[in-house]
Design a protein around this motif. Structure first.
Motif, PDB file in Angstrom:
ATOM      1  N   ARG A  25       4.135  -4.054  -3.805  1.00 24.10           N
ATOM      2  CA  ARG A  25       3.373  -2.974  -4.441  1.00 24.10           C
ATOM      3  C   ARG A  25       4.243  -1.741  -4.651  1.00 24.10           C
ATOM      4  O   ARG A  25       5.187  -1.487  -3.906  1.00 24.10           O
ATOM      5  CB  ARG A  25       2.209  -2.538  -3.551  1.00 24.10           C
ATOM      6  N   ARG A  74      -2.899   0.478  -1.144  1.00 23.04           N
ATOM      7  CA  ARG A  74      -2.551   1.118  -2.415  1.00 23.04           C
ATOM      8  C   ARG A  74      -1.543   2.238  -2.256  1.00 23.04           C
ATOM      9  O   ARG A  74      -0.892   2.621  -3.220  1.00 23.04           O
ATOM     10  CB  ARG A  74      -3.817   1.711  -3.070  1.00 23.04           C
ATOM     11  N   ASP A  85       2.700  -5.266   1.066  1.00 24.99           N
ATOM     12  CA  ASP A  85       1.363  -5.097   1.636  1.00 24.99           C
ATOM     13  C   ASP A  85       1.130  -6.179   2.683  1.00 24.99           C
ATOM     14  O   ASP A  85       0.835  -7.322   2.362  1.00 24.99           O
ATOM     15  CB  ASP A  85       0.310  -5.184   0.535  1.00 24.99           C
TER      16      ASP A  85
END
Length: 199
Positions: free
Chosen positions: A154, A175, A167
Motif C-alpha cells: 500500500r 490505509r 499491510d
C-alpha cells in the motif's frame, strides 16, 4: 515479518510511529529521489551503518557496529538500489507495471543476504561477520521479490504522503502510514466536514 515501528519526523517537525512491514520498505524511509530528497539521511557509509543498528535486521539478531563493513562502493550500490525500489513499489501500489530494467536491477541485487549464526558457547544469536552493504541490498532484494505480487502493498492514502507499507493487519484494510499522522488528519477533516467547519 514482525512488527517494528520507526519514529519518523515530518518536515513540520511532527514525530510519529511508522511500521513499514518489511525491511525493503523500511529502507525507503532513508530518503530517495523525488519527495524523498527532503528526508535523505544517507550521505556516507557511516549513515547507513548507523541506520542499520535500529533496523528490522535486529528481529533476527542484534546488529552491532563492529558487525558491519560498509565500503564506499557498497554504500553507493545500496543507495542506487533503494532509489530503484522507489520506482518499483509506487508503481505496484497503484496497479502499474514497473519498468523491466528496474525489475532486472532487483534480480541483479539478489545474492547472499546477511547470515545469522549461533554462538557455540553462549547460544546467543549474532551475525556471520562482516555484514556488507551488498548483503544489505541482497536482503532487501529478496524481500522485494516476495512483494512484487503482494495485494497488501500500500501507499498511504494521506494527502501528499508517499510512504509505502505492507499491510500486515488481519483484515487487510490499513490505509494510513500512521494513525498519529495521516490517519488523525483524515479524522479531523471528516469531523470538520460533518460539522460544516473549514476543511
Amino acid at each position: 515479518m514482525s512488527s517494528r515501528t520507526r519514529v519518523l519526523t515530518g518536515l513540520d517537525g511532527q514525530r510519529y510511529h511508522f511500521d513499514p512491514g518489511a525491511f525493503c520498505l523500511e529502507l525507503l524511509v532513508t530518503g530517495g529521489p523525488g519527495p524523498g530528497e527532503a528526508y535523505e539521511i544517507l550521505h556516507e557509509p557511516a549513515d547507513l551503518a548507523s541506520w542499520l543498528l535500529d533496523s528490522r535486521l535486529n528481529d533476527t539478531a542484534p546488529v552491532r557496529p563492529e558487525d558491519l563493513d560498509i565500503t564506499a562502493g557498497d554504500f553507493e550500490y545500496v543507495v542506487r538500489f533503494r532509489n530503484t525500489l522507489w520506482s518499483v513499489f509506487p508503481a505496484l501500489a497503484h496497479g502499474r507495471t514497473p519498468a523491466a530494467g528496474d525489475i532486472e536491477a532487483i534480480n541483479d541485487a539478489i545474492g547472499d543476504p546477511p547470515r545469522p549464526r549461533i554462538d557455540p558457547q553462549t547460544r546467543l544469536r549474532g551475525w556471520a561477520t562482516p555484514v556488507t552493504g551488498r548483503q544489505i541490498a541482497a536482503q532487501a532484494a529478496r524481500e522485494a521479490v516476495d512483494l512484487l505480487d503482494s495485494p497488501r502493498l500500500r501507499e498511504c492514502a494521506g494527502d501528499n504522503c508517499y510512504l509505502l507499507f505492507l499491510d500486515t493487519s488481519r483484515p487487510g484494510r490499513r490505509r494510513w502510514c500512521s494513525m498519529e499522522r495521516c490517519g488523525n488528519r483524515n479524522k479531523v477533516r471528516e469531523y470538520r466536514s460533518r460539522s460544516g467547519g473549514a476543511p
